[in-house]
Design an enzyme around this catalytic site. Structure first.
Site, mmCIF file in Angstrom:
data_model
loop_
_atom_site.group_PDB
_atom_site.id
_atom_site.type_symbol
_atom_site.label_atom_id
_atom_site.label_comp_id
_atom_site.label_asym_id
_atom_site.label_seq_id
_atom_site.Cartn_x
_atom_site.Cartn_y
_atom_site.Cartn_z
ATOM 1 N N GLY A 197 0.817 -1.214 0.000
ATOM 2 C CA GLY A 197 0.000 0.000 0.000
ATOM 3 C C GLY A 197 0.852 1.265 0.000
ATOM 4 O O GLY A 197 2.082 1.201 -0.097
ATOM 5 N N SER A 234 -5.853 -6.268 -2.129
ATOM 6 C CA SER A 234 -7.245 -5.839 -2.352
ATOM 7 C C SER A 234 -7.307 -4.380 -2.754
ATOM 8 O O SER A 234 -8.265 -3.954 -3.396
ATOM 9 C CB SER A 234 -8.094 -6.094 -1.104
ATOM 10 O OG SER A 234 -7.563 -5.382 -0.005
ATOM 11 N N ASP A 292 -4.668 -13.051 2.829
ATOM 12 C CA ASP A 292 -5.678 -12.266 3.528
ATOM 13 C C ASP A 292 -5.578 -12.573 5.029
ATOM 14 O O ASP A 292 -5.864 -13.695 5.457
ATOM 15 C CB ASP A 292 -7.059 -12.653 2.978
ATOM 16 C CG ASP A 292 -8.173 -11.840 3.609
ATOM 17 O OD1 ASP A 292 -7.902 -11.099 4.585
ATOM 18 O OD2 ASP A 292 -9.312 -11.946 3.118
ATOM 19 N N LEU A 293 -5.198 -11.580 5.795
ATOM 20 C CA LEU A 293 -4.966 -11.805 7.230
ATOM 21 C C LEU A 293 -6.247 -12.056 8.010
ATOM 22 O O LEU A 293 -6.194 -12.442 9.185
ATOM 23 C CB LEU A 293 -4.194 -10.622 7.830
ATOM 24 C CG LEU A 293 -2.768 -10.441 7.292
ATOM 25 C CD1 LEU A 293 -2.226 -9.073 7.674
ATOM 26 C CD2 LEU A 293 -1.839 -11.536 7.809
ATOM 27 N N PHE A 314 0.175 -2.388 8.742
ATOM 28 C CA PHE A 314 -0.549 -1.379 7.965
ATOM 29 C C PHE A 314 -1.877 -1.915 7.433
ATOM 30 O O PHE A 314 -2.782 -1.138 7.158
ATOM 31 C CB PHE A 314 0.267 -0.952 6.732
ATOM 32 C CG PHE A 314 1.513 -0.190 7.029
ATOM 33 C CD1 PHE A 314 1.461 1.154 7.359
ATOM 34 C CD2 PHE A 314 2.752 -0.808 6.961
ATOM 35 C CE1 PHE A 314 2.627 1.868 7.610
ATOM 36 C CE2 PHE A 314 3.922 -0.105 7.213
ATOM 37 C CZ PHE A 314 3.855 1.233 7.535
ATOM 38 N N SER A 369 -4.080 6.788 13.413
ATOM 39 C CA SER A 369 -4.431 8.015 12.687
ATOM 40 C C SER A 369 -4.830 9.115 13.659
ATOM 41 O O SER A 369 -5.401 8.844 14.728
ATOM 42 C CB SER A 369 -5.618 7.705 11.765
ATOM 43 O OG SER A 369 -6.202 8.887 11.311
ATOM 44 N N ALA A 370 -4.606 10.345 13.230
ATOM 45 C CA ALA A 370 -5.029 11.506 14.018
ATOM 46 C C ALA A 370 -6.543 11.580 14.130
ATOM 47 O O ALA A 370 -7.071 12.348 14.934
ATOM 48 C CB ALA A 370 -4.501 12.783 13.373
ATOM 49 N N TYR A 383 -14.370 4.004 9.700
ATOM 50 C CA TYR A 383 -12.926 3.825 9.493
ATOM 51 C C TYR A 383 -12.160 4.382 10.697
ATOM 52 O O TYR A 383 -11.299 3.714 11.282
ATOM 53 C CB TYR A 383 -12.454 4.526 8.201
ATOM 54 C CG TYR A 383 -11.000 4.903 8.264
ATOM 55 C CD1 TYR A 383 -10.012 3.934 8.110
ATOM 56 C CD2 TYR A 383 -10.605 6.219 8.551
ATOM 57 C CE1 TYR A 383 -8.669 4.271 8.238
ATOM 58 C CE2 TYR A 383 -9.278 6.559 8.670
ATOM 59 C CZ TYR A 383 -8.308 5.582 8.520
ATOM 60 O OH TYR A 383 -6.996 5.913 8.662
ATOM 61 N N LYS A 387 -9.698 2.637 13.985
ATOM 62 C CA LYS A 387 -8.364 3.015 14.498
ATOM 63 C C LYS A 387 -8.411 3.226 16.010
ATOM 64 O O LYS A 387 -7.533 2.780 16.746
ATOM 65 C CB LYS A 387 -7.866 4.282 13.789
ATOM 66 C CG LYS A 387 -7.563 4.081 12.314
ATOM 67 C CD LYS A 387 -6.411 3.102 12.100
ATOM 68 C CE LYS A 387 -6.120 2.843 10.654
ATOM 69 N NZ LYS A 387 -5.176 1.752 10.431
ATOM 70 N N ASN A 402 -1.686 14.076 7.956
ATOM 71 C CA ASN A 402 -2.143 13.921 6.568
ATOM 72 C C ASN A 402 -0.984 13.575 5.632
ATOM 73 O O ASN A 402 -0.316 14.477 5.107
ATOM 74 C CB ASN A 402 -2.821 15.215 6.106
ATOM 75 C CG ASN A 402 -4.189 15.402 6.740
ATOM 76 O OD1 ASN A 402 -4.303 15.473 7.953
ATOM 77 N ND2 ASN A 402 -5.221 15.456 5.923
HETATM 78 N N1 UFG Z 1 -10.858 18.504 0.713
HETATM 79 C C1 UFG Z 1 -11.522 19.251 -0.256
HETATM 80 N N2 UFG Z 1 -11.859 18.616 -1.391
HETATM 81 C C2 UFG Z 1 -11.582 17.312 -1.652
HETATM 82 C C3 UFG Z 1 -10.901 16.560 -0.658
HETATM 83 C C4 UFG Z 1 -10.571 17.196 0.525
HETATM 84 O O1 UFG Z 1 -11.806 20.438 -0.059
HETATM 85 O O2 UFG Z 1 -11.936 16.793 -2.718
HETATM 86 C C5 UFG Z 1 -10.458 19.172 1.962
HETATM 87 C C6 UFG Z 1 -11.150 18.578 3.188
HETATM 88 O O3 UFG Z 1 -12.387 19.228 3.412
HETATM 89 C C7 UFG Z 1 -10.120 18.874 4.275
HETATM 90 C C8 UFG Z 1 -8.771 18.829 3.546
HETATM 91 O O4 UFG Z 1 -9.083 18.949 2.165
HETATM 92 O O5 UFG Z 1 -10.297 20.158 4.753
HETATM 93 C C9 UFG Z 1 -8.036 17.532 3.752
HETATM 94 O O6 UFG Z 1 -8.916 16.461 3.442
HETATM 95 P P1 UFG Z 1 -8.419 14.966 3.259
HETATM 96 O O7 UFG Z 1 -9.608 14.143 2.890
HETATM 97 O O8 UFG Z 1 -7.243 14.923 2.358
HETATM 98 O O9 UFG Z 1 -7.882 14.588 4.694
HETATM 99 P P2 UFG Z 1 -8.659 14.539 6.082
HETATM 100 O O10 UFG Z 1 -7.954 15.483 6.983
HETATM 101 O O11 UFG Z 1 -10.109 14.670 5.964
HETATM 102 O O12 UFG Z 1 -8.438 13.001 6.446
HETATM 103 C C10 UFG Z 1 -7.181 12.545 6.838
HETATM 104 C C11 UFG Z 1 -6.972 11.103 6.422
HETATM 105 C C12 UFG Z 1 -7.947 10.199 7.100
HETATM 106 C C13 UFG Z 1 -7.937 10.427 8.567
HETATM 107 C C14 UFG Z 1 -8.088 11.889 8.889
HETATM 108 C C15 UFG Z 1 -7.851 12.152 10.326
HETATM 109 O O13 UFG Z 1 -7.117 10.971 5.053
HETATM 110 O O14 UFG Z 1 -7.565 8.878 6.858
HETATM 111 O O15 UFG Z 1 -7.122 12.653 8.204
HETATM 112 O O16 UFG Z 1 -8.233 13.410 10.652
HETATM 113 F F1 UFG Z 1 -8.948 9.757 9.156
#
Ligand code: UFG
Length: 347
Positions: A16, A40, A64-65, A87, A131-132, A156, A160, A186
């Site tokens: 991944g 997958s 597959d674990l 992971f 994850s945060a 999801y 975590k 992120n």
């Molecule tokens: N965003 C957009 N448009 C998009 C995608 C994202 O405006 O098409 C914005 C979101 O609103 C957010 C920022 O971009 O403000 C970051 O969004 P992401 O989806 O990239 O990341 P997130 O912070 O929402 O999520 C990440 C991880 C998740 C985890 C989460 C923990 O991807 O796996 O942080 O806070 F759960």
């Protein structure tokens, strides 16, 4: 570490996005790596590419674990491994809302099967990919590891949070087992070689792949989910971290567990840069590094998004001696490089 004394590490989900970068950093730090992945949501091609980068071939097992017996046999065959980095999990926030049972089944069964096999075989060092998201909507910023966790918005995210609790309960029941949970902020970016990077299946959920796919002409435009947050430009602030920096933190974490003087039963570390950037900052930096205008539009807020999320990085610095090194421009230009390479190859 020379060949004769090289430690073996099992990496579940090693094909991944974060797993594949970690495999490379482990190999470059002298570890022998055993990758287990059910492919997958990934491709075994990443193994060939990591061989191109490091000149070393990891052992690869397609498994597959969730299959308890197969999982146990795999661990038994590789019980000489000195540590496991876990992971393997489903990770799409939106999909988890649609298919919560699939997420709970996959993410919990694979974790529990790994822990059971390790327990039985007396394999005692475990790194968990967290994850945060476990912080929910944090009360204070930057977020420290002692911040109370909250029920995350998505199934999801909840996998975590609960997985960390399962791990903690298990550790409390044994005196030998030791683990570190790494809470990612992120992750973006790609390997400098341009050979591996993020390859989301279907429409990306996350900002960075959505931006690069839009610029590459795969998506028509980026929708910005809200510009009425209480931030400097109205768009949410996140702590973006280069995936290679993140991968390096896993190497340091496993080394800590292998060092009898340093290892603790259970520790948790944030992995971020400590710097928050808005969605508009990311877009602007993308336009600067790519020399390309991005097509975007403001739309409604996405449910579950919080205005601010950035890490306190003090604990990782103090205990792991790890800090993220790459800045936002480096992260974004590597993501863009990867996207262009990938699209050129698949024309
Ligand atoms: N965003 C957009 N448009 C998009 C995608 C994202 O405006 O098409 C914005 C979101 O609103 C957010 C920022 O971009 O403000 C970051 O969004 P992401 O989806 O990239 O990341 P997130 O912070 O929402 O999520 C990440 C991880 C998740 C985890 C989460 C923990 O991807 O796996 O942080 O806070 F759960």
């Amino acid at each position: 570490m020379n060949k004769a004394t090289a430690s073996k590490v099992i990496v579940t989900g090693g094909c991944g996005y974060i797993g594949s970068h970690t495999v490379i950093e482990l190999q470059q730090s002298g570890f022998d790596v055993i990758v287990v992945d059910d492919l997958s949501n990934s491709s075994a091609e990443t193994i060939d590419r990591s061989v191109q980068i490091t000149g070393k071939s990891p052992v690869f097992v397609n498994l597959d674990l969730k299959d308890e017996k197969a999982c146990y046999s795999f661990f038994k065959e590789h019980q000489e491994a000195s540590g496991v980095i876990h992971f393997a999990a489903h990770k799409a926030v939106g999909e988890s809302v649609q298919k919560p049972l699939m997420y709970y089944q996959n993410n919990f069964f694979s974790l529990i099967n790994c822990l059971s096999a390790m327990h039985e075989l007396e394999m005692n060092n475990f790194i968990f990919s967290s994850s945060a998201t476990v912080y929910g909507t944090p009360e204070t910023l930057p977020i420290t590891e002692s911040e109370q966790t909250q029920r995350p918005f998505s199934p999801y995210g909840n996998t975590k949070k609960v997985a960390e609790e399962i791990l903690e309960d298990f550790i409390d029941s044994t005196d030998k087992f030791a683990a570190i949970s790494l809470r990612y902020f992120n992750p973006i970016g790609a390997h400098d070689s341009g050979l591996i990077g993020e390859l989301p299946s279907g429409i990306p959920n996350n900002l960075m792949p959505y931006i690069t796919q839009t610029a590459a002409g795969v998506r028509e435009k980026l929708m910005i989910f809200g510009n009425d947050y209480p931030t400097k430009d109205g768009t949410p602030i996140r702590d973006y971290i280069h995936v290679v920096d993140l991968a390096k933190a896993h190497v340091v974490a496993i080394q800590r567990l292998l060092d009898k003087k340093k290892k603790k039963n259970y520790e948790i570390f944030n992995l971020g840069t400590g710097i928050g950037y808005s969605v508009m900052d990311v877009i602007q930096t993308f336009e600067e590094v790519s020399g390309q205008k991005l097509n975007y539009e403001i739309t409604d807020r996405r449910p579950g998004d919080v205005p601010f999320l950035f890490a306190s990085t003090d604990l990782a610095k103090e205990k792991l001696g790890w800090v993220a090194e790459k800045n936002l421009s480096e992260m974004i230009s590597s993501s863009w490089e990867w996207e262009r390479n990938f699209r050129n190859k698949n024309k």
